[in-house]
Design an enzyme around this catalytic site. Structure first.
Site, short mmCIF file in Angstrom:
data_model
loop_
_atom_site.label_atom_id
_atom_site.label_comp_id
_atom_site.label_asym_id
_atom_site.label_seq_id
_atom_site.Cartn_x
_atom_site.Cartn_y
_atom_site.Cartn_z
CB ALA A 9 -5.25 12.24 6.41
CG HIS A 40 -5.10 2.26 5.66
ND1 HIS A 40 -6.43 1.84 6.00
CD2 HIS A 40 -5.03 3.06 4.66
CE1 HIS A 40 -6.99 2.81 5.11
NE2 HIS A 40 -6.21 3.45 4.22
CG HIS A 65 -10.14 4.59 3.47
ND1 HIS A 65 -8.64 5.08 3.53
CD2 HIS A 65 -10.95 4.67 4.24
CE1 HIS A 65 -8.80 5.85 4.34
NE2 HIS A 65 -10.03 5.85 5.11
CE LYS A 117 -7.78 1.58 -0.81
NZ LYS A 117 -6.68 2.65 -0.60
CG ASP A 161 -1.51 4.49 4.19
OD1 ASP A 161 -1.69 5.26 2.96
OD2 ASP A 161 -2.35 5.18 4.89
CG HIS A 170 -1.71 1.23 1.31
ND1 HIS A 170 -3.17 1.11 1.59
CD2 HIS A 170 -1.95 2.53 1.10
CE1 HIS A 170 -3.74 2.18 1.62
NE2 HIS A 170 -2.89 3.09 1.37
CG HIS A 173 -0.75 7.05 -1.17
ND1 HIS A 173 -1.89 7.00 -1.59
CD2 HIS A 173 -0.89 6.48 0.21
CE1 HIS A 173 -2.86 6.55 -0.86
NE2 HIS A 173 -2.28 6.00 0.36
CG HIS A 211 -0.26 15.09 2.19
ND1 HIS A 211 -1.27 15.30 1.48
CD2 HIS A 211 -0.47 13.83 2.93
CE1 HIS A 211 -2.05 14.27 1.39
NE2 HIS A 211 -1.64 13.45 2.19
N1 LIG Z 1 -3.58 7.54 4.72
C1 LIG Z 1 -3.69 8.81 4.71
O1 LIG Z 1 -3.60 9.44 5.73
N2 LIG Z 1 -3.81 9.31 3.52
C2 LIG Z 1 -3.55 8.88 2.10
C3 LIG Z 1 -4.85 8.37 1.68
C4 LIG Z 1 -5.38 7.24 2.52
O2 LIG Z 1 -4.81 6.00 2.47
O3 LIG Z 1 -6.39 6.85 2.89
C5 LIG Z 1 -3.29 9.95 1.24
O4 LIG Z 1 -3.33 9.48 0.09
O5 LIG Z 1 -2.68 10.73 1.56
ZN LIG Z 2 -3.14 5.24 1.59
ZN LIG Z 3 -6.70 4.70 2.99
#
Ligand SMILES: NC(=O)N[C@@H](CC(=O)O)C(=O)O
Ligand SMILES: [Zn+2]
Ligand SMILES: [Zn+2]
Length: 346
Positions: free
Chosen positions: A264, A175, A137, A100, A248, A14, A16, A252
């Protein structure tokens, strides 16, 4: 005391990676240690079609450092308009590894997600037929549901009904943050797995809120009480193949985190393996780190484990950067709050 640990090269189930300048900044951090990763599709606009996933995979591959050995495993972002034939074709060609599900409004860039789960039943049925996993999610979004209860309520109201109406659908609860989720997964013999992040093995909700608000510990699902963190550690270190690593890691910029309405996500790609070794060592479970990080995920996804290895060596506390720079701005690296003695050496 053991001071070196060699495991099959890990995968991240998982992740990003974002796009553009952020992709170029964060991708090397994952590619350094991980052989493969399930790439989350919550870009703006989201990765909805096979054609978009193919184009995104190409952008990832062209952002890879020349010496990298890394394979992105692509996913499609499920919407109420998703075409089951397009999903099946993308799976058949080997382009995608999962679909997803974001409940609309549950998390970062989830506005195009699903509002009425019955509207995607046809896609779920097709996925069950072809054996394509659904990554979820798992939080409800009803405003009256307390944010700390949203995962447990999702299991009862959404996940369990989906699994009952579509038998054979393979699901990964992403997660997980609660003992409720751990117990739910433990109660299912096959076809259900869960990813656990690095940060949820380390922080509870006090880390976010005590002594001042700590935006770099804010992620979704939000960290829960200490008893839940302990349940996650117990599951991750148990050797149970239903639980595997999905970091995860969700970068940011600091501007977007340290804000009146902060985003988040925790960015854990650079130090995940060192943190995990520390967590597993504390549980006297170092010999189970390989299962969690390198073996259970491939088993669930029907892939071979990696044949290359990764070695961690124990020594003086490791230093790692507190930030990485991107052309969009700096990104804070997750601080576990304790020294890390395990360094990735090869
Ligand atoms: N986990 C998070 O807090 N943020 C993730 C999105 C997600 O996995 O829910 C994101 O894309 O920033
Ligand atoms: Zn995520
Ligand atoms: Zn998520």
């Amino acid at each position: 005391m053991t001071d070196t640990l060699t495991i099959a090269r890990p995968d991240d189930w998982h992740l990003h990676l974002r796009d553009g300048a952020m992709l170029r900044a964060v991708l090397p951090e994952t590619a350094r240690h991980f052989a493969r990763a399930i790439i989350m599709p919550n870009l703006v606009p989201p990765v909805v079609t096979g054609a978009q996933a193919a184009a995104y995979r190409d952008r990832i591959l062209s952002a890879l450092p020349a010496d990298a050995n890394f394979t992105p495993l692509m996913t499609l972002y499920l919407t109420e308009e998703t075409d089951a034939d397009d999903v099946a074709a993308a799976h058949e060609s080997g382009l995608i590894s999962a679909v997803k599900l974001y409940p609309a409004g549950a998390t970062t860039n989830s506005a195009s997600g699903v509002q009425v789960f019955d509207r995607v039943r046809g896609v779920f049925e097709r996925m069950a037929e072809i054996g394509l996993p659904l990554c979820v999610h798992g939080e409800v979004t009803e405003p009256e549901i307390d944010i700390f209860d949203r995962e447990a309520v999702f299991i009862d109201r959404v996940l369990d009904p989906i699994r009952r109406t579509t038998p054979g659908l393979r699901v990964v609860m992403e997660h997980i943050t609660t003992s409720d989720a751990v117990e739910y997964v433990q109660g299912v013999e096959s076809g259900l797995g869960a990813t656990i992040t690095t940060h949820h093995l380390v922080i509870n909700r006090n880390h976010i809120l005590v002594g001042g608000i700590r935006p770099h510990y804010y992620c979704l699902p939000v960290a829960k009480r200490e008893i839940h963190r302990q349940a996650l550690v117990a599951a991750a270190t148990s050797g149970d193949a239903r639980f595997f690593l999905g970091t995860d890691s969700a970068p940011h910029t600091d501007d977007n985190k340290e804000s009146a309405c902060g985003c988040a996500g925790c960015f854990t790609a650079p130090n995940t393996m060192s943190i995990l070794a520390e967590v597993f060592e504390r549980e006297n479970a170092l010999e189970r780190l390989e299962g969690f990080a390198s073996r259970h995920g491939p088993t669930f996804y029907g892939l071979p484990a990696n044949t290359e290895t990764l070695t961690l060596t124990r020594g003086a506390p490791v230093s790692y950067p507190s930030h990485i720079d991107s052309a969009e701005g700096s990104v804070t690296v997750f601080d576990p709050g304790f020294p890390l003695h395990w360094r990735v050496t090869t």
